[in-house]
Design a protein around this motif. Structure first.
Motif, PDB file in Angstrom:
ATOM      1  N   GLY A 127     -31.964  15.421  -3.563  1.00 48.69           N
ATOM      2  CA  GLY A 127     -31.265  15.091  -2.326  1.00 48.69           C
ATOM      3  C   GLY A 127     -31.409  16.130  -1.233  1.00 48.69           C
ATOM      4  O   GLY A 127     -30.970  15.902  -0.111  1.00 48.69           O
ATOM      5  N   ALA A 128     -32.019  17.264  -1.540  1.00 52.95           N
ATOM      6  CA  ALA A 128     -32.178  18.321  -0.542  1.00 52.95           C
ATOM      7  C   ALA A 128     -33.581  18.271   0.044  1.00 52.95           C
ATOM      8  O   ALA A 128     -34.541  17.937  -0.650  1.00 52.95           O
ATOM      9  CB  ALA A 128     -31.937  19.691  -1.179  1.00 52.95           C
ATOM     10  N   ALA A 129     -33.669  18.620   1.312  1.00 53.72           N
ATOM     11  CA  ALA A 129     -34.966  18.693   1.969  1.00 53.72           C
ATOM     12  C   ALA A 129     -35.697  19.944   1.488  1.00 53.72           C
ATOM     13  O   ALA A 129     -35.129  21.033   1.474  1.00 53.72           O
ATOM     14  CB  ALA A 129     -34.793  18.736   3.478  1.00 53.72           C
ATOM     15  N   VAL A 130     -36.944  19.767   1.059  1.00 56.99           N
ATOM     16  CA  VAL A 130     -37.756  20.889   0.579  1.00 56.99           C
ATOM     17  C   VAL A 130     -38.961  20.989   1.504  1.00 56.99           C
ATOM     18  O   VAL A 130     -39.696  20.010   1.684  1.00 56.99           O
ATOM     19  CB  VAL A 130     -38.205  20.672  -0.882  1.00 56.99           C
ATOM     20  N   SER A 131     -39.151  22.162   2.083  1.00 56.64           N
ATOM     21  CA  SER A 131     -40.234  22.322   3.055  1.00 56.64           C
ATOM     22  C   SER A 131     -41.592  22.332   2.369  1.00 56.64           C
ATOM     23  O   SER A 131     -41.715  22.641   1.182  1.00 56.64           O
ATOM     24  CB  SER A 131     -40.048  23.639   3.836  1.00 56.64           C
ATOM     25  N   LEU A 134     -40.323  13.813   5.062  1.00 55.48           N
ATOM     26  CA  LEU A 134     -39.591  14.280   6.234  1.00 55.48           C
ATOM     27  C   LEU A 134     -40.620  14.819   7.218  1.00 55.48           C
ATOM     28  O   LEU A 134     -41.097  15.947   7.087  1.00 55.48           O
ATOM     29  CB  LEU A 134     -38.587  15.365   5.832  1.00 55.48           C
ATOM     30  N   TYR A 136     -40.470  17.192   2.121  1.00 55.15           N
ATOM     31  CA  TYR A 136     -40.122  16.023   1.316  1.00 55.15           C
ATOM     32  C   TYR A 136     -38.708  16.160   0.764  1.00 55.15           C
ATOM     33  O   TYR A 136     -38.150  17.257   0.710  1.00 55.15           O
ATOM     34  CB  TYR A 136     -41.098  15.870   0.145  1.00 55.15           C
ATOM     35  N   ARG A 137     -38.154  15.020   0.320  1.00 60.14           N
ATOM     36  CA  ARG A 137     -36.844  14.986  -0.307  1.00 60.14           C
ATOM     37  C   ARG A 137     -36.898  13.975  -1.441  1.00 60.14           C
ATOM     38  O   ARG A 137     -37.425  12.878  -1.275  1.00 60.14           O
ATOM     39  CB  ARG A 137     -35.778  14.589   0.712  1.00 60.14           C
ATOM     40  N   HIS A 187     -34.027  20.214  -6.842  1.00 56.91           N
ATOM     41  CA  HIS A 187     -33.247  20.177  -5.597  1.00 56.91           C
ATOM     42  C   HIS A 187     -33.022  18.718  -5.193  1.00 56.91           C
ATOM     43  O   HIS A 187     -33.444  18.306  -4.109  1.00 56.91           O
ATOM     44  CB  HIS A 187     -33.981  20.898  -4.464  1.00 56.91           C
ATOM     45  N   LEU A 215     -39.216  19.176  -6.848  1.00 56.97           N
ATOM     46  CA  LEU A 215     -38.347  18.310  -6.058  1.00 56.97           C
ATOM     47  C   LEU A 215     -37.068  17.963  -6.822  1.00 56.97           C
ATOM     48  O   LEU A 215     -35.988  17.897  -6.244  1.00 56.97           O
ATOM     49  CB  LEU A 215     -39.084  17.029  -5.659  1.00 56.97           C
ATOM     50  N   ASP A 240     -34.855  11.493  -3.360  1.00 54.70           N
ATOM     51  CA  ASP A 240     -33.581  10.782  -3.247  1.00 54.70           C
ATOM     52  C   ASP A 240     -33.217  10.136  -4.571  1.00 54.70           C
ATOM     53  O   ASP A 240     -34.090   9.668  -5.306  1.00 54.70           O
ATOM     54  CB  ASP A 240     -33.664   9.706  -2.162  1.00 54.70           C
ATOM     55  N   THR A 289     -39.011  10.846  -0.248  1.00 54.64           N
ATOM     56  CA  THR A 289     -38.989  10.554   1.180  1.00 54.64           C
ATOM     57  C   THR A 289     -39.728  11.655   1.926  1.00 54.64           C
ATOM     58  O   THR A 289     -39.494  12.842   1.691  1.00 54.64           O
ATOM     59  CB  THR A 289     -37.532  10.491   1.683  1.00 54.64           C
TER      60      THR A 289
END
Length: 139
Positions: A65-69, A120, A125-126, A63, A60, A128, A118
């Motif tokens: 701040g980026a959305a990670v699937s 999603l 997840y992201r 990356h 995480l 932050d 966070t």
């Protein structure tokens, strides 16, 4: 046999480094993740994470701040050929969040100084940035 060979190759691939980036330490507020030594520090004191918790946090943090699937996390942290349920990801994520929260309380650090994970819904997840950094970036 071919199945044994494939199993050994997959095990070998799982042992590869998470990131090939030249940067070996990631700083997110009070949290420092040293990828080379596989250590995590909060304001200089060690945070004892299990191997999969560390791998998940590192995946995480590479990356931010980026959305990670969920699929990307499963392939990076576990194995791209993982056949089990993804509930493993949820359990490990809950343990990681608990570790970060407990460490912040033990060290009397504000939650504002640590990054937050966070969820999603329906995606992944992201990670932050700490809210203290977000506030200074917005002003």
């Amino acid at each position: 046999s071919l199945t044994v060979l494939l199993a050994r190759l997959r095990a070998h691939l799982r042992r590869r480094p998470i990131s090939t980036a030249t940067e070996t330490a990631l700083q997110l507020g009070a949290l420092t993740i040293d990828l080379a030594s596989r250590r995590c520090h909060i304001e200089g004191s060690d945070l004892a994470l299990r191997p999969k918790e560390f791998d998940l946090l590192a995946a995480l943090a590479t990356h931010p701040g980026a959305a990670v699937s969920r699929e990307q996390l499963m392939s990076e942290v576990w194995d791209e050929n993982w056949y089990g349920p993804t509930k493993t990801l949820d359990v490990t994520m809950a343990a990681l969040r608990r570790q970060l929260s407990d460490a912040a309380q033990d060290r009397h650090i504000s939650d504002l100084a640590l990054p937050t994970v966070t969820t999603l819904r329906g995606y992944g997840y992201r990670l932050d940035a700490p809210r203290s950094e977000q506030g200074s970036a917005q002003t």
